[in-house]
Every structure is written in structure tokens, then in C-alpha cells.
Design a protein around this motif. Structure first.
Motif, mmCIF file in Angstrom:
data_model
loop_
_atom_site.group_PDB
_atom_site.id
_atom_site.type_symbol
_atom_site.label_atom_id
_atom_site.label_comp_id
_atom_site.label_asym_id
_atom_site.label_seq_id
_atom_site.Cartn_x
_atom_site.Cartn_y
_atom_site.Cartn_z
ATOM 1 N N GLY A 176 6.065 -3.715 -13.956
ATOM 2 C CA GLY A 176 4.639 -4.225 -15.091
ATOM 3 C C GLY A 176 3.993 -5.315 -13.783
ATOM 4 O O GLY A 176 4.351 -5.429 -13.136
ATOM 5 N N PRO A 177 3.082 -5.747 -14.592
ATOM 6 C CA PRO A 177 1.915 -6.449 -14.586
ATOM 7 C C PRO A 177 2.552 -7.571 -14.051
ATOM 8 O O PRO A 177 2.139 -8.899 -13.196
ATOM 9 N N ARG A 178 3.343 -8.323 -14.600
ATOM 10 C CA ARG A 178 4.263 -9.899 -14.138
ATOM 11 C C ARG A 178 5.379 -10.361 -13.123
ATOM 12 O O ARG A 178 5.357 -10.990 -13.220
ATOM 13 N N GLY A 179 5.430 -8.541 -12.482
ATOM 14 C CA GLY A 179 5.733 -8.890 -11.303
ATOM 15 C C GLY A 179 4.771 -8.537 -9.890
ATOM 16 O O GLY A 179 5.461 -8.467 -9.034
ATOM 17 N N VAL A 180 3.986 -7.931 -9.876
ATOM 18 C CA VAL A 180 3.006 -8.761 -9.065
ATOM 19 C C VAL A 180 2.044 -9.702 -8.522
ATOM 20 O O VAL A 180 1.505 -10.725 -9.633
ATOM 21 N N SER A 181 2.520 -9.668 -7.250
ATOM 22 C CA SER A 181 1.396 -10.311 -6.908
ATOM 23 C C SER A 181 0.964 -10.037 -5.387
ATOM 24 O O SER A 181 -0.329 -8.719 -5.363
ATOM 25 N N ALA A 182 -0.951 -11.596 -5.205
ATOM 26 C CA ALA A 182 -1.683 -10.958 -4.533
ATOM 27 C C ALA A 182 -1.833 -11.909 -3.386
ATOM 28 O O ALA A 182 -1.222 -13.501 -3.316
ATOM 29 N N PHE A 183 -1.905 -11.381 -1.616
ATOM 30 C CA PHE A 183 -1.264 -11.352 -0.796
ATOM 31 C C PHE A 183 -2.936 -11.402 0.257
ATOM 32 O O PHE A 183 -3.548 -10.655 0.087
ATOM 33 N N TYR A 184 -3.180 -12.491 1.085
ATOM 34 C CA TYR A 184 -4.210 -12.947 1.609
ATOM 35 C C TYR A 184 -3.564 -11.996 3.181
ATOM 36 O O TYR A 184 -2.445 -13.214 3.634
ATOM 37 N N VAL A 185 -4.482 -10.975 3.405
ATOM 38 C CA VAL A 185 -3.222 -10.098 5.251
ATOM 39 C C VAL A 185 -4.830 -10.101 6.080
ATOM 40 O O VAL A 185 -5.414 -9.144 5.597
ATOM 41 N N GLU A 186 -4.807 -10.724 7.588
ATOM 42 C CA GLU A 186 -5.218 -10.910 8.292
ATOM 43 C C GLU A 186 -5.687 -8.836 8.749
ATOM 44 O O GLU A 186 -4.958 -8.007 8.960
ATOM 45 N N ALA A 187 -6.814 -8.384 8.939
ATOM 46 C CA ALA A 187 -6.943 -6.898 9.031
ATOM 47 C C ALA A 187 -6.222 -6.434 10.671
ATOM 48 O O ALA A 187 -5.767 -5.490 10.328
ATOM 49 N N ASP A 188 -6.109 -7.773 11.580
ATOM 50 C CA ASP A 188 -5.221 -7.011 13.025
ATOM 51 C C ASP A 188 -3.812 -7.725 12.478
ATOM 52 O O ASP A 188 -3.346 -7.314 13.800
ATOM 53 N N THR A 189 -3.326 -7.854 11.405
ATOM 54 C CA THR A 189 -2.051 -8.202 11.949
ATOM 55 C C THR A 189 -1.265 -6.456 11.594
ATOM 56 O O THR A 189 -1.283 -5.535 11.331
ATOM 57 N N PRO A 190 -0.141 -6.724 12.787
ATOM 58 C CA PRO A 190 0.852 -5.553 13.162
ATOM 59 C C PRO A 190 1.504 -4.617 11.867
ATOM 60 O O PRO A 190 1.783 -5.363 10.669
ATOM 61 N N GLY A 191 0.944 -3.750 11.999
ATOM 62 C CA GLY A 191 1.528 -2.374 10.741
ATOM 63 C C GLY A 191 0.268 -2.251 9.806
ATOM 64 O O GLY A 191 0.490 -1.690 8.837
ATOM 65 N N VAL A 192 -0.804 -2.917 9.964
ATOM 66 C CA VAL A 192 -2.024 -3.204 8.959
ATOM 67 C C VAL A 192 -2.920 -1.928 9.502
ATOM 68 O O VAL A 192 -3.355 -1.716 10.837
ATOM 69 N N GLU A 193 -2.518 -0.774 8.720
ATOM 70 C CA GLU A 193 -3.473 0.622 9.435
ATOM 71 C C GLU A 193 -4.727 1.443 8.036
ATOM 72 O O GLU A 193 -3.936 1.600 6.703
ATOM 73 N N ALA A 194 -5.513 2.178 9.456
ATOM 74 C CA ALA A 194 -6.563 3.082 8.008
ATOM 75 C C ALA A 194 -5.931 4.172 8.421
ATOM 76 O O ALA A 194 -6.383 4.039 9.732
ATOM 77 N N VAL A 195 -5.482 5.461 7.587
ATOM 78 C CA VAL A 195 -4.890 5.996 8.599
ATOM 79 C C VAL A 195 -5.477 7.300 8.145
ATOM 80 O O VAL A 195 -5.275 8.529 8.575
ATOM 81 N N ARG A 196 -6.385 6.914 7.187
ATOM 82 C CA ARG A 196 -7.729 7.935 6.742
ATOM 83 C C ARG A 196 -8.659 7.750 6.050
ATOM 84 O O ARG A 196 -8.802 6.677 5.727
ATOM 85 N N PHE A 197 -9.817 8.383 6.385
ATOM 86 C CA PHE A 197 -11.157 7.789 5.808
ATOM 87 C C PHE A 197 -11.334 8.593 4.951
ATOM 88 O O PHE A 197 -11.667 10.178 5.065
ATOM 89 N N GLU A 198 -12.196 8.620 3.485
ATOM 90 C CA GLU A 198 -12.125 9.746 1.971
ATOM 91 C C GLU A 198 -13.552 10.180 2.478
ATOM 92 O O GLU A 198 -14.459 9.779 2.730
ATOM 93 N N GLU A 199 -14.089 11.054 2.398
ATOM 94 C CA GLU A 199 -14.833 12.862 2.522
ATOM 95 C C GLU A 199 -15.719 12.569 1.276
ATOM 96 O O GLU A 199 -15.091 13.049 0.641
ATOM 97 N N LYS A 200 -16.777 11.634 0.858
ATOM 98 C CA LYS A 200 -17.158 11.604 -0.668
ATOM 99 C C LYS A 200 -18.154 12.087 -0.820
ATOM 100 O O LYS A 200 -19.046 12.318 -0.088
#
Length: 383
Positions: A176-200
């Protein structure tokens, strides 16, 4: 009547849209991808950092400034407005976190970079099985010494793959919502990847990505707000976000309406402008009536939010629902005014029609908004 400073801001936005963005639109629509040139224009005008307050290097404004900028830009190119709204949301989350006593020391510096137009952001919240239900996110973050390790996938991330940073919503506690947190993540951090772009369907110059966060390690102080306190931090921005979407929809409808009026006055059939025929006149009138009503409603909702009016949340949902439904109807009628020419890319109305649809969906679908509106009148029984 808007204050002088907001009228001046609207004039600046109008000039940027018509003089600098409009010439790029045909190429951007054909390219169907994120435009660094568009980002440069928006940042150079000071729009990407519009929501950063003066204490962090920006300018003190309120949601009305966002409304006037989006209304003017969306009249010309809605994709450009979406680039802005996608970076404004995470920036506002960071501002709220920066105002807390436990704010990390690095955060004001990042906000100053955003205010200067040097950083673009994205909110990484939506998941394949968690859209309207933000409390259902499955992405996890676990503490490992002085770091957090984030794992999960996100869907429909606007500015994804092109942002400089992400505010990532992840589960750090129970369900539920009481177990959710927010984090700041730099885009060049290892493991961050855009794997697909939507065709909209629309918003062709706005990137929408599927993002993967695979064993992404961030410092412990990249937690924004308290642990398991991300949901309130995010929810504080939703009323404002709905007003922002309403403004975007309003601008789209105005752009389509202006094009329809112009075309009806210029297009001749049977020896006369088509605007001379009553059928066309009634169609234009039936577009104008809800359009003007929506504009009043959007600005009323924005003022209520600024004033802290007790009905502000309800009005935000009403404005978002009415303006986006209106935009879909007005853009459809604008295509009808153009006849066959409205169905091809020689005229902008087909773009406005495609771009209008999403406003009925994001920031809470219009069906969700109707639930919110109704329940605000029956808080004790409508559950």
C-alpha cells in the motif's frame, strides 16, 4: 483579469511558441523523437526551471504562471508543453523535500541547476501494474549500508532516456501507499536504462520510455523525505498537476479552434467562404461556448489553489475533467471544419486531435476524477 506580471509572462511564452517553436513543428512531428533543440529553447526561455523558488535560485511563482505558459505553448505545439510538465513534477517533489529539516545538503545545488535550465527531470512512478494506483508499485528499494539499492521497471516515463535525473517511486516498506518512498537518481547511474521508447498516437516530440532500474545504487541521502513517506510527498502535487493538465488541454483546444476559424474564413465553396453557411457557423459557435467556459474554470481552479480555498482539490479535478473532455470534442470538430484537409498533416488540427486524447488519461483518468468529484460531496458514504 490576470496580474500584469502574468500577462507579461504569457506574452513571452506566446512569442517563444510562435517565433521559435512553430518553425520546428513539421520536422519534429515527422521525426517522432525527443528534440534537444526544443529542450534548449524551453530552457533558454527560463521555462524548465519555472517551478524552482527564489530561495533555490529560481523565481517565486505559483501555478498560475505554469497555466499561462502551458496555455500559450500548447496552442502551437503540445509536445513542448509535455516536456515541461514532465520535468516540473519531479522538481516540485524535490522542492518539497528541500524544505524539510532533514533535507540533504546536495539538494539545493541540484535545484539551482534546474532553475538555470541545465538539468531536465522525469518522474519514474508508473509501472505496468501500477498506474492510477500509485500505492501498488512493485519497484523495490532496500537499504544496504550507506546506500539504497533500487530494482524494478517503470512504464510511460515522459522525458525517459533524455532526462538528467529521475525521481523514482519505490517500495521500502509494507504493502500500500504507506510503504512507498521517493528517491533522487542521476540518469548516468549504473543500472539505469531506457529499454524501449513508446510509439504513440500523439505528442511525437515528447519521449515516453520504458525504464529499467537494475541494482541501481544511490547514496542513503538520496531518499527524498522520510522513509515510507513518499506517497504524501507525491500526492501534494496532484491537485496542482491536474490544473496543469487542464491548462495544457485548454491550449490545445484554443490552437485547434483558432485554426478552424481561420480555415472557415478562407476556404471557399459554392462561391462563398464556408463560414457564410449556417451549418458551419453553428459548429464554430458550439466549439466556442465550452472553450470559453473551460478557460474560466481553469483559471478559477488555479486561483482557488493559490488561495488555499477549501474547494481547491475538487475544482482541480473538475477543471481537468472538463477541459480535457472539451479539448477532445473541440479538436474533433476542428478536423470536421477542415473536411478532408483536416485528416492530413498539411494542417495542424489532426495533430491537435491526436495530442488532446492523452489529457483525458494522465494525472488520473477522467473516470477517476469523476469519482474524486463525487466523493468530495459525500465523504462519509461514497466509499
Amino acid at each position: 483579469m490576470l496580474p500584469t506580471e502574468l500577462r507579461d509572462l504569457a506574452a513571452v511564452a506566446r512569442d517563444v511558441a510562435t517565433e521559435r517553436i512553430a518553425p520546428l513543428v513539421p520536422e519534429l512531428e515527422r521525426g517522432r523523437t525527443f528534440s534537444p533543440e526544443l529542450r534548449k529553447i524551453l530552457a533558454g526561455a527560463g521555462f524548465t526551471g519555472l517551478v524552482v523558488p527564489e530561495r533555490f535560485g529560481g523565481v517565486d511563482t505559483d501555478v498560475r504562471a505554469e497555466v499561462v505558459v502551458l496555455e500559450e505553448i500548447s496552442k502551437v505545439y503540445p509536445s513542448a508543453s509535455t516536456v515541461l510538465t514532465a520535468t516540473w513534477f519531479p522538481t516540485k517533489v524535490m522542492v518539497r523535500a528541500a524544505d524539510r529539516p532533514d533535507a540533504p545538503a546536495w539538494l539545493p545545488g541540484v535545484l539551482r541547476d534546474v532553475a538555470a535550465g541545465d538539468r531536465l527531470g522525469a518522474i519514474a512512478a508508473t509501472e505496468p501494474e501500477a498506474g492510477s494506483d500509485l500505492g501498488g508499485v512493485a519497484t523495490t528499494a532496500r537499504r544496504d549500508g550507506d546506500e539504497w539499492v533500487i530494482n524494478g521497471s517503470k512504464r510511460f516515463i515522459t522525458n525517459g532516456g533524455h532526462a538528467d535525473f529521475y525521481v523514482v517511486v519505490a517500495r521500502t516498506g509494507g504493502p500500500g501507499p504507506r510503504g512507498v518512498s521517493a528517491f533522487y537518481v542521476e540518469a548516468d547511474t549504473p543500472g539505469v536504462e531506457a529499454v524501449r521508447f513508446e510509439e504513440k498516437m500523439g505528442l511525437h516530440a515528447s519521449a515516453t520510455a520504458e525504464m529499467v532500474f537494475a541494482d541501481v545504487r544511490v547514496p542513503a541521502d538520496h531518499l527524498l523525505g522520510p522513509e515510507n513517506g513518499g506517497f504524501p510527498l507525491l500526492m501534494q502535487g496532484f491537485d496542482e498537476g491536474r490544473i496543469v493538465v487542464a491548462a495544457l488541454a485548454l491550449g490545445i483546444a484554443e490552437g485547434a479552434f483558432d485554426a478552424a476559424v481561420r480555415y472557415a474564413g478562407e476556404r471557399r465553396q459554392f462561391g462563398r467562404p464556408i463560414a457564410a453557411f449556417q451549418g458551419m457557423q453553428f459548429l464554430i459557435a458550439d466549439m466556442a461556448i465550452p472553450l470559453h467556459a473551460a478557460r474560466s474554470l481553469v483559471y478559477d481552479a488555479a486561483q482557488a489553489y493559490v488561495d488555499g480555498h477549501p474547494d481547491a482539490a475538487r475544482l482541480a479535478s473538475i477543471a481537468k475533467t472538463y477541459a480535457s473532455d472539451m479539448a477532445m470534442a473541440v479538436t474533433t470538430d476542428a478536423v470536421q471544419v477542415h473536411g478532408g484537409y483536416g485528416y492530413v498533416t498539411d494542417f495542424p488540427v489532426e495533430m491537435f486531435m491526436r495530442d488532446a486524447k492523452i489529457n483525458q488519461i494522465y494525472e488520473g483518468t477522467n473516470q477517476i476524477q469523476r469519482m474524486i468529484i463525487a466523493r468530495s460531496y459525500f465523504p462519509d458514504v461514497a466509499r
